[in-house]
Design an enzyme around this catalytic site. Structure first.
Site, PDB file in Angstrom:
ATOM      1  N   SER A 142       0.853  -1.180   0.000  1.00 33.76           N
ATOM      2  CA  SER A 142       0.000   0.000   0.000  1.00 33.76           C
ATOM      3  C   SER A 142       0.891   1.232   0.000  1.00 33.76           C
ATOM      4  O   SER A 142       2.113   1.134   0.144  1.00 33.76           O
ATOM      5  CB  SER A 142      -0.864  -0.020   1.270  1.00 33.76           C
ATOM      6  OG  SER A 142      -1.404   1.234   1.569  1.00 33.76           O
ATOM      7  N   TYR A 155      -2.439  -0.791  10.507  1.00 30.18           N
ATOM      8  CA  TYR A 155      -2.361  -0.971   9.056  1.00 30.18           C
ATOM      9  C   TYR A 155      -0.996  -0.548   8.520  1.00 30.18           C
ATOM     10  O   TYR A 155      -0.365  -1.273   7.753  1.00 30.18           O
ATOM     11  CB  TYR A 155      -3.471  -0.175   8.377  1.00 30.18           C
ATOM     12  CG  TYR A 155      -3.572  -0.394   6.888  1.00 30.18           C
ATOM     13  CD1 TYR A 155      -4.163  -1.549   6.381  1.00 30.18           C
ATOM     14  CD2 TYR A 155      -3.077   0.542   5.989  1.00 30.18           C
ATOM     15  CE1 TYR A 155      -4.258  -1.764   5.012  1.00 30.18           C
ATOM     16  CE2 TYR A 155      -3.168   0.343   4.622  1.00 30.18           C
ATOM     17  CZ  TYR A 155      -3.757  -0.811   4.136  1.00 30.18           C
ATOM     18  OH  TYR A 155      -3.842  -1.025   2.774  1.00 30.18           O
ATOM     19  N   SER A 158       1.605  -3.016   9.483  1.00 29.89           N
ATOM     20  CA  SER A 158       1.504  -4.275   8.734  1.00 29.89           C
ATOM     21  C   SER A 158       2.074  -4.152   7.332  1.00 29.89           C
ATOM     22  O   SER A 158       2.738  -5.072   6.831  1.00 29.89           O
ATOM     23  CB  SER A 158       0.051  -4.744   8.680  1.00 29.89           C
ATOM     24  OG  SER A 158      -0.736  -3.960   7.792  1.00 29.89           O
ATOM     25  N   LYS A 159       1.824  -3.029   6.672  1.00 39.16           N
ATOM     26  CA  LYS A 159       2.280  -2.868   5.295  1.00 39.16           C
ATOM     27  C   LYS A 159       3.780  -2.595   5.233  1.00 39.16           C
ATOM     28  O   LYS A 159       4.450  -2.988   4.273  1.00 39.16           O
ATOM     29  CB  LYS A 159       1.488  -1.765   4.604  1.00 39.16           C
ATOM     30  CG  LYS A 159       0.016  -2.123   4.391  1.00 39.16           C
ATOM     31  CD  LYS A 159      -0.156  -3.429   3.617  1.00 39.16           C
ATOM     32  CE  LYS A 159      -1.609  -3.742   3.332  1.00 39.16           C
ATOM     33  NZ  LYS A 159      -1.780  -4.992   2.551  1.00 39.16           N
TER      34      LYS A 159
END
Length: 245
Positions: A142, A155, A158-159
């Protein structure tokens, strides 16, 4: 027909970018296994592919469960005889929650899907790739792979982690014939981005959201022989959003 006779397992293939990628791979000649938890959506996509002359099946898989992942891989091999491409596209968002706001159980669930899931899928397919001496892994990151802001604490973490995992896959297995790269899409019109204010588009040089089919075309390139000298690379497709960050 850049993927002619290749077999691809699409994790998270029942909507959005994963759906577009499954269809694009099939159009390029690949035999496709669409996997996810939504059987009805998976069957719809498989029917779309087969109606257009492609070869596809659905495998119901919870990417956080290693037993289910291995069953999905085995179903792929049983149906098509081998496996050449793993596309790790399953992911969930955290609604921009900070470390103070997000609950522990929600944090754990997001990490299970976004980080553990790609690890489990890679672990399941690597023995096949290593035995063949060839295979491709495409992880989906992302904008949050590179900068803070496109998500919340969990998020973005995690990316970033997924980029490190991709690099390590290339480092550990590149010399053994395994090609691992990451796609970092920006603001793309998918179910995950529904409801996000259009105000965000003003920060994108392209002045629009991306389309799933555009990201899928990049996935085709990374799955094809044309990208064979790319290992451990993160490729950004975000309309230029991160250039001003």
């Amino acid at each position: 027909m850049r993927l002619k006779d290749k077999v691809a397992l699409i994790i998270g293939g029942t909507s959005g970018i994963g759906e577009a990628t499954a269809k694009a791979f099939a159009e390029e000649g690949a035999k496709v296994v669409v996997s996810g938890r939504k059987e009805e959506e998976g069957d719809r996509i498989v029917n779309d592919i087969t109606d257009n002359g492609g070869l596809a099946i659905f495998a119901k898989v919870d990417t956080t469960n290693f037993e289910e992942v291995t069953k999905g891989v085995q179903k792929t091999v049983d149906e098509f005889g081998t496996l050449d491409i793993l596309y790790n596209g399953a992911g969930i968002h955290d609604s921009y929650q900070t470390a103070l706001d997000i609950e522990e159980e929600d944090y754990d669930q997001l990490m299970a899907v976004n980080v553990k899931g790609p690890y489990l899928a890679a672990k399941a397919v690597l023995p096949i790739f290593l035995e063949k001496g060839k295979g491709t892994i495409i992880n989906v990151g992302s904008q949050a792979t590179h900068v803070a802001g496109p998500g919340g604490s969990a998020y973005v973490t995690s990316k970033h982690a997924l980029e490190g995992f991709t690099k390590q896959l290339a480092y550990d297995f590149g010399a053994k014939g395994v090609k691992a790269n990451l796609i970092a899409p920006g603001f793309v019109e998918t179910p995950m981005t529904e409801g996000i204010e259009e105000e965000r588009l003003k920060d994108i040089p392209a002045q629009r959201a991306g389309k799933p089919e555009e990201v899928a075309s990049l996935a085709v390139f990374l799955a094809s022989e044309e990208s064979n000298y790319m290992h451990g690379t993160s490729v950004t497709m975000d309309g230029g959003w991160v250039v001003g960050r």
